[in-house]
Design a protein around this motif. Structure first.
Motif, PDB file in Angstrom:
ATOM      1  N   GLY A 143     -13.577   0.565   4.670  1.00  0.00           N
ATOM      2  CA  GLY A 143     -12.741   1.735   4.436  1.00  0.00           C
ATOM      3  C   GLY A 143     -11.405   1.734   5.146  1.00  0.00           C
ATOM      4  N   HIS A 144     -10.914   0.571   5.580  1.00  0.00           N
ATOM      5  CA  HIS A 144      -9.629   0.495   6.282  1.00  0.00           C
ATOM      6  C   HIS A 144      -8.771  -0.626   5.697  1.00  0.00           C
ATOM      7  N   GLY A 145      -8.661  -0.673   4.378  1.00  0.00           N
ATOM      8  CA  GLY A 145      -7.917  -1.739   3.725  1.00  0.00           C
ATOM      9  C   GLY A 145      -6.464  -1.810   4.139  1.00  0.00           C
ATOM     10  N   SER A 146      -5.855  -0.676   4.454  1.00  0.00           N
ATOM     11  CA  SER A 146      -4.442  -0.675   4.843  1.00  0.00           C
ATOM     12  C   SER A 146      -4.213  -1.352   6.189  1.00  0.00           C
ATOM     13  N   LEU A 147      -5.281  -1.586   6.963  1.00  0.00           N
ATOM     14  CA  LEU A 147      -5.146  -2.219   8.280  1.00  0.00           C
ATOM     15  C   LEU A 147      -5.345  -3.728   8.224  1.00  0.00           C
ATOM     16  N   THR A 191     -11.924  -5.549   5.657  1.00  0.00           N
ATOM     17  CA  THR A 191     -11.327  -4.261   6.038  1.00  0.00           C
ATOM     18  C   THR A 191     -11.434  -3.241   4.901  1.00  0.00           C
ATOM     19  N   GLU A 192     -11.322  -3.699   3.662  1.00  0.00           N
ATOM     20  CA  GLU A 192     -11.513  -2.784   2.538  1.00  0.00           C
ATOM     21  C   GLU A 192     -12.952  -2.294   2.466  1.00  0.00           C
ATOM     22  N   THR A 243       0.809  -1.222   0.000  1.00  0.00           N
ATOM     23  CA  THR A 243       0.000   0.000   0.000  1.00  0.00           C
ATOM     24  C   THR A 243       0.842   1.272   0.000  1.00  0.00           C
ATOM     25  N   LEU A 293     -14.996  -2.821  12.375  1.00  0.00           N
ATOM     26  CA  LEU A 293     -13.596  -2.997  12.729  1.00  0.00           C
ATOM     27  C   LEU A 293     -13.391  -3.008  14.240  1.00  0.00           C
TER      28      LEU A 293
END
Length: 428
Positions: free
Chosen positions: A267-271, A263-264, A184, A323
């Motif tokens: 809205g938190h795909g990077s996590l 998670t994507e 990412t 999340l």
């Protein structure tokens, strides 16, 4: 394998007993720290590989289904290549087999990365992925080295198996975070390239530690008479363990892909890597505790308890609506993983003779990876059609299947370990 044992008195309750300073003595042996540190790099690469492939292919080709299929193609091939490599290691030695296997794997992984960057058709991705599946099983080779160092000392082997499992979990804490972070923040292919480099460097450094490499052994005289010279996969106990680990792998594979998609979707795909790391962190903590506690009761009973605990602890994930709820539940879901894998490794070491140890341990590792492939492919299909919201039902179902297989085969496992036991006196 000749080891010490002491049967538990009839009627004695199962209870823990703390063991002081359990891990410190492991590294008093010359060369132990060197091969452990070198092997860590290659094992970290394995922990990165699956999620790195998923993120890379889904980013370059825009399809989770294709990402799952590429992962499936890669891992399902290990059903053939890894047992074959394990057999070659038993026959010719670790260094002579691991080095060329790692070089071949790294070369084809580089081809896979190029195909992804150039947005090559699906068949090219799958072909490169299949041809890259010769990375040696450094975890099994490390456990074989511990078995050589602590031959006959089953207390030390329990601690060594516990430490090895914790090391695996540390890799699965760091690996996904590193893979997703590189993908990412640098480029979609960066995590896969890092995995490639670690595979090659770690294997070469591990193979260079020749002082602790186990010698090549011929079949023990008289082993044919008791049936222990047969191929590991022909032994009923190993068949039960292989099927159980296949289902357990499906837990991990589906959990990995569903978590990336979930998670994507919020809205938190990077996590995604951080969340996946929490499951491994929970497993690492439980593994450390399991290694410093001497449990009364047989290994089959402990293995069944671990698989049952894993099934129970996966169920709450199905209620995660966001999340915030997912984070603690993922940590909790990992709590039964290490005890299950530690006791499973000990059972495999009991069920196969020393001269087939690499092959026997590689079979269960292969089954685990094959299950990861199956779980990833099914989860990719499910997420594409139904969305990630209900995806956590998949690892829960797979965990229940693992429990059903282990329970059905418990009698075969007990029959396989009856006689010579790998259990230390302190653990029975």
């Amino acid at each position: 394998m000749i080891t010490r044992s002491c049967p538990a008195p009839t009627g004695v309750a199962v209870r823990p007993r703390l063991v002081p300073a359990p891990y410190r003595r492991l590294f008093a042996a010359e060369g132990a720290a060197a091969f452990t540190g070198a092997g860590f790099l290659a094992r970290l690469a394995l922990a990165m590989s699956g999620v790195a492939t998923v993120v890379m292919v889904s980013s370059t080709h825009g399809s989770y289904a294709l990402a799952g299929l590429v992962t499936f193609a890669s891992l399902i091939t290990t059903l053939v290549t890894m047992p074959w490599l394990g057999r070659l290691v038993d026959r010719f030695g670790q260094a002579r087999v691991a080095v060329p296997a790692a070089v071949w794997s790294s070369a084809w992984t580089a081809v896979l990365v190029v195909c992804a960057v150039l947005r090559a058709p699906a068949w090219a991705l799958i072909a490169a992925s299949v041809l890259s599946t010769t990375a040696p099983n450094v975890g099994a080779m490390a456990r074989a080295r511990w078995a050589e160092i602590h031959d006959g000392d089953a207390v030390a082997m329990h601690r060594a198996n516990s430490f090895e499992q914790v090391l695996d979990e540390v890799c699965f804490v760091v690996g996904p975070v590193l893979a997703v972070g590189l993908a990412t923040s640098v480029a979609p292919w960066a995590g896969k390239v890092c995995s490639l480099v670690l595979t090659l460097a770690g294997t070469l450094l591990f193979a260079a530690q020749r002082r602790t490499e186990p010698p090549v052994r011929a079949a023990a005289p008289g082993s044919a008479a008791d049936g222990r010279s047969t191929a590991p996969l022909r032994q009923p106990g190993i068949q039960v363990m292989t099927l159980t680990f296949l289902c357990t792998g499906a837990v991990f594979g589906s959990l990995e892909l569903v978590t990336v998609a979930f998670t994507e979707s919020v809205g938190h795909g990077s996590l995604a890597g951080v969340v996946l790391g929490l499951q491994a962190a929970g497993s690492a903590v439980s593994g450390l505790l399991f290694g410093v506690v001497a449990w009364r009761g047989g290994p089959v009973r402990r293995f069944l308890a671990g698989v049952a605990g894993m099934a129970v602890l996966m169920l709450p994930l199905t209620f995660a609506g966001g999340l915030g709820a997912l984070v603690p539940l993922m940590f909790l879901a990992g709590a039964a993983t290490s005890p299950t894998m530690i006791t499973g490794t000990g059972l495999v070491q009991e069920l196969v003779p020393r001269e087939r140890l690499n092959e026997g341990m590689t079979l269960t590792t292969t089954a685990l990876l094959g299950g990861i492939a199956l779980g990833s492919a099914v989860a990719g299909w499910f997420v594409e059609r139904h969305g990630p919201g209900h995806g956590y039902a998949l690892p829960a179902v797979a965990a229940v299947a693992a429990l059903a297989v282990a329970a059905a085969g418990a009698a075969l496992l007990r029959r396989g370990v009856r006689g010579v036991r790998v259990e230390p006196a302190a653990l029975v």
